[in-house]
Design an enzyme around this catalytic site. Structure first.
Site, short mmCIF file in Angstrom:
data_model
loop_
_atom_site.label_atom_id
_atom_site.label_comp_id
_atom_site.label_asym_id
_atom_site.label_seq_id
_atom_site.Cartn_x
_atom_site.Cartn_y
_atom_site.Cartn_z
N CYS A 2 0.85 -1.18 0.00
CA CYS A 2 0.00 0.00 0.00
C CYS A 2 0.89 1.23 0.00
O CYS A 2 1.95 1.25 0.62
CB CYS A 2 -0.95 0.10 1.19
SG CYS A 2 -2.08 -1.27 1.33
N ARG A 27 3.88 -0.30 -4.89
CA ARG A 27 3.67 -0.82 -3.53
C ARG A 27 2.37 -1.61 -3.40
O ARG A 27 2.13 -2.28 -2.40
CB ARG A 27 3.65 0.33 -2.53
CG ARG A 27 4.91 1.16 -2.52
CD ARG A 27 4.77 2.31 -1.55
NE ARG A 27 4.67 1.84 -0.19
CZ ARG A 27 5.68 1.62 0.62
NH1 ARG A 27 6.89 1.85 0.19
NH2 ARG A 27 5.49 1.20 1.84
N TRP A 74 -2.80 -2.75 -1.60
CA TRP A 74 -2.47 -4.18 -1.75
C TRP A 74 -3.28 -4.85 -0.64
O TRP A 74 -2.97 -4.70 0.54
CB TRP A 74 -0.98 -4.40 -1.55
CG TRP A 74 -0.53 -5.81 -1.81
CD1 TRP A 74 -0.14 -6.32 -3.01
CD2 TRP A 74 -0.42 -6.86 -0.85
NE1 TRP A 74 0.20 -7.65 -2.85
CE2 TRP A 74 0.05 -8.02 -1.54
CE3 TRP A 74 -0.66 -6.98 0.52
CZ2 TRP A 74 0.27 -9.24 -0.92
CZ3 TRP A 74 -0.44 -8.20 1.15
CH2 TRP A 74 0.03 -9.31 0.42
N ASN A 100 -1.57 2.36 5.72
CA ASN A 100 -0.70 1.30 5.21
C ASN A 100 -0.22 0.51 6.42
O ASN A 100 0.38 1.08 7.33
CB ASN A 100 0.49 1.95 4.47
CG ASN A 100 1.60 0.95 4.16
OD1 ASN A 100 1.33 -0.22 3.97
ND2 ASN A 100 2.82 1.44 4.13
N GLY A 101 -0.52 -0.79 6.44
CA GLY A 101 -0.08 -1.60 7.58
C GLY A 101 -1.18 -2.59 7.95
O GLY A 101 -2.14 -2.79 7.19
N GLU A 493 17.40 -17.80 -7.76
CA GLU A 493 17.01 -16.44 -8.14
C GLU A 493 16.42 -16.42 -9.56
O GLU A 493 15.43 -15.74 -9.82
CB GLU A 493 18.22 -15.51 -8.02
CG GLU A 493 18.01 -14.07 -8.46
CD GLU A 493 16.94 -13.31 -7.68
OE1 GLU A 493 16.42 -13.82 -6.67
OE2 GLU A 493 16.60 -12.20 -8.12
N LYS A 497 12.67 -15.15 -10.44
CA LYS A 497 12.40 -14.08 -11.42
C LYS A 497 11.34 -14.54 -12.40
O LYS A 497 10.40 -13.82 -12.69
CB LYS A 497 13.66 -13.69 -12.20
CG LYS A 497 14.71 -12.87 -11.48
CD LYS A 497 14.30 -11.46 -11.13
CE LYS A 497 13.61 -11.38 -9.80
NZ LYS A 497 14.34 -11.18 -8.62
N GLU A 500 7.77 -15.01 -10.71
CA GLU A 500 7.04 -13.85 -10.19
C GLU A 500 6.51 -12.94 -11.29
O GLU A 500 5.50 -12.28 -11.11
CB GLU A 500 7.83 -13.05 -9.15
CG GLU A 500 8.99 -12.24 -9.65
CD GLU A 500 9.69 -11.49 -8.53
OE1 GLU A 500 9.04 -10.96 -7.64
OE2 GLU A 500 10.95 -11.42 -8.58
N HIS A 516 17.09 -36.68 -6.92
CA HIS A 516 16.41 -37.12 -5.69
C HIS A 516 14.92 -36.78 -5.72
O HIS A 516 14.27 -36.79 -4.68
CB HIS A 516 17.09 -36.48 -4.47
CG HIS A 516 18.51 -36.89 -4.33
ND1 HIS A 516 18.89 -38.16 -3.92
CD2 HIS A 516 19.67 -36.23 -4.58
CE1 HIS A 516 20.20 -38.25 -3.91
NE2 HIS A 516 20.70 -37.10 -4.30
N LYS A 615 6.02 -4.31 -4.10
CA LYS A 615 7.47 -4.17 -4.03
C LYS A 615 8.02 -4.39 -2.63
O LYS A 615 8.95 -5.14 -2.43
CB LYS A 615 7.85 -2.78 -4.56
CG LYS A 615 9.34 -2.48 -4.55
CD LYS A 615 10.06 -3.28 -5.60
CE LYS A 615 11.54 -2.99 -5.64
NZ LYS A 615 12.26 -4.08 -6.33
#
Ligand code: M6R
Length: 620
Positions: A2, A27, A74, A100-101, A493, A497, A500, A516, A615
């Site tokens: 947010c 955000r 968000w 925000n929170g 990584e 990438k 996402e 395995h 983000k």
């Protein structure tokens, strides 16, 4: 997650709020809204969807209101829809806020307010805050008198904040107070930009820098009361405090797209210069040493550390894992890497001589903040590796090293990752030099480190070639990424990438682990990305490639320039310049970033704002 923005000044507030929200959109982007104050009335517009939807909704709004608040969401509590989007107004229609929170005790507070007859419209925790303030403001809390020195709005906000458990960044207006915005923070970032007869409050400096470069960074449990004739800062317990104005250290150009189509691509291509900035003045080739200004005072403690624990989330955790390999190999210091979200709830062994390194681009990730708090409580020295200057982590750690890569806006972290790895490499080499590495070894590593920006430039030239590889594979829904040693985290990584931003299922593996279990996933045409650069794992990983090929997998191989042998094993080949094992992730990750970028674009997706993500993850 947010983004909040608020404006009080001489100009029309609406365009400033919309512009600020666009800057904060990374955000959160599932719904958005603004409230404007004009002549005793608060006019709210909100909608599901992105800021572009809010722009359409408000396009006919010609109000010349010079005060207002805005929000890009968000979703945490309640679906993304118009009712749940912010701003929220209280039952009495006087108080309006953006938040925000997360309010952890919202169910208890809600029950209490409902028992007092307060009606709720949304499913959000944020509405509890506004109704609580409204309830107190309306004079229902008869057991407590408003002190003569305080006005009612300020008093009600303070009293409400003291009843909240959880995190908040808030901007609040009251229809009885035409020229006043109250903002407050606990656990969610909030910055007050101080301009010429104008104030702009925002979750981060990107929404402020266009208006002023002077800002006050609020700390937890602090608030600011802004009026047309000035502002005051105080704690939520009503103790006035003086806060220094700080410079915002980046420019507007740095947060613009310039000629790029997406922030992610811009940030991938910025890596050579970003790394040069990161190394600048630190890698001292002449004296074969590394100078990390931020940690000079604790250099001795670090050199003598008995154990290092690196903590972070997502991409930062991957960088930390590479850091573990580097610190153990180059500095011979026992190192562990922990997801911050796990570390904070474990009972880790932190003894005298334990140093905790927190890695974070934003410096605001809630789990990482909590892990730091826990480590500090247990007496660890905490070092921060952070990008955002002045962020919470940068202020709460004992010492730190900034990444210096400038603002990273694309939700998928790219240049911050390479800089995190670069800083960990500098740290490992310098600690190694002080402990046991020979001068010759250290000098050679420094030279190699110094060559990384140019070598990265040469990899970026292959973007079109990597696009053709993406074109052949982007429709496949299962990918594997494999590496060994230092490149095992690089594989993780690369997989992150891809998943996402392209929503393709991808798994990163230590290549030897494939047999395995994950080998069962390989069928005809499954893309298997191998990092098979020359170095200590080369022969072994060739065997792993063979195993995949034998089962019909399609191999995309990142190899060392000039390696002719590898060609026989690769359906697609991407060559990168040679560097020692320990520095290979810095280069090997770049083609993986480009592969993810091109694949997502080919799937028609918004690479900068992938679904469900934000983000900085400022909630648990
Ligand atoms: O701001 P931080 O580095 O603390 O963020 C940590 C993760 O949320 C972040 O790296 C996330 O995994 C990225 N979206 C990955 O690209």
């Amino acid at each position: 997650m947010c983004g909040i923005v608020a404006y009080l000044g001489q100009k029309r507030a609406l365009p400033i709020l919309l512009e600020g929200l666009k800057r904060l959109e990374y955000r959160g982007y599932d719904s958005a809204g603004v409230s404007l104050y004009k002549d005793g009335e608060v006019l709210t517009s909100k909608t599901k969807g992105r800021i572009s939807e809010l722009e359409k909704l408000t396009s006919k709004n010609k109000t010349d209101a010079t005060m207002g608040i805005g929000h890009t969401r968000w979703a945490t509590h309640g679906k993304p829809n118009e009712i749940n989007s912010h701003p929220h107004t209280d039952f009495s229609n006087k108080i309006t806020l953006v938040h925000n929170g997360i309010i952890e005790n919202y169910t208890t507070l809600k029950k209490w307010l409902v028992s007092k007859g307060v009606e709720f419209k949304s499913d959000t925790d944020s509405e509890v805050i506004v109704n609580l303030i409204g309830y107190l403001y309306s004079g229902y809390d008869s057991d407590c008198e408003i002190p003569d020195t305080q006005d009612k709005f300020e008093w009600a906000v303070q009293r409400a904040l003291n009843k909240l458990i959880g995190s908040y960044g808030l901007a609040i207006i009251c229809s009885d107070y035409p020229d006043s915005i109250i903002c407050a923070r606990k656990g969610s970032p909030l910055i007050l930009g101080v301009g010429d007869n104008e104030y702009i409050i925002a979750s981060d400096a990107s929404a402020i820098v266009e208006h002023t470069k002077q800002a006050i960074y609020l700390s937890d449990n602090e608030m600011a009361i802004i009026n047309r004739d000035g502002f005051k800062t105080l704690t939520i317990d009503n103790i006035e405090i003086t806060k220094d104005l700080k410079d915002i250290e980046f420019s507007l150009e740095e947060i613009e797209l310039s000629s790029y189509d997406h922030y992610m691509l811009k940030e991938i291509f910025e890596q050579p210069e970003a790394l040069e900035r990161c190394f600048g003045g630190r890698v001292q080739l002449g004296e074969s040493k590394i100078v990390l200004g931020g940690i000079t005072d604790m250099a001795r403690k670090l050199t003598r550390a008995k154990k290092i624990i690196i903590t972070g989330c997502g991409t930062a955790w991957h960088a930390g894992l590479i850091g573990e390999y580097m610190l153990e190999q180059l500095a011979r210091i026992p190192t562990e890497v922990e997801y911050a979200s796990e570390f904070r709830y474990r009972n880790p062994i932190i003894e005298d001589g334990t140093v905790v390194i927190a890695v974070s681009q934003s410096g605001e990730t809630a789990d990482t903040l909590a892990a730091i708090e826990m480590a500090k409580e247990r007496g660890a020295i905490v070092l921060g590796l952070v990008n955002v200057v002045g962020s919470t982590i940068s202020r709460m750690t004992d010492a730190g090293i900034y990444l210096r890569v400038g603002p990273e806006i694309g939700v998928a972290s790219t240049k911050a990752f390479t800089a995190q790895v670069a800083v960990l490499a500098m740290l490992a080499i310098e600690l190694g030099r002080r402990r046991h590495l020979s001068n010759l070894e250290a000098a050679s590593l420094l030279k190699e480190l110094d060559s990384i920006p140019d070598k990265t430039r040469s990899i970026l030239k292959q973007s079109e070639h990597i696009k053709t590889i993406a074109e052949e594979n982007y429709e496949q829904n299962n990918w594997l990424f494999m590496g060994r040693g230092f490149n095992y985290p690089t594989a993780l990584e690369g997989a992150l990438k891809l998943k996402e931003i392209s929503y393709i299922h991808a798994e990163g593996l230590a290549a030897a682990e494939m047999k395995h279990g994950p080998i069962a996933l390989i069928t005809n045409g499954t893309p298997a990305v191998f990092i098979a650069t020359l170095g200590s794992h080369y022969e072994k990983i060739i065997s792993n490639i063979e195993e995949v090929r034998a089962r019909g997998g399609k191999t995309i191989v990142i190899a060392t320039e000039g390696d002719e042998n590898i060609k026989a094993f690769a359906d697609h080949l991407i060559s990168i310049p040679d560097v020692p094992d320990s520095l290979q992730p810095l280069l090997a990750v770049v083609p993986l970033q480009l592969l993810a970028y091109h694949s997502a674009l080919l799937r028609g997706l918004d690479v900068d704002k992938p679904r469900n993500l934000a983000k900085s993850v400022t909630v648990e």
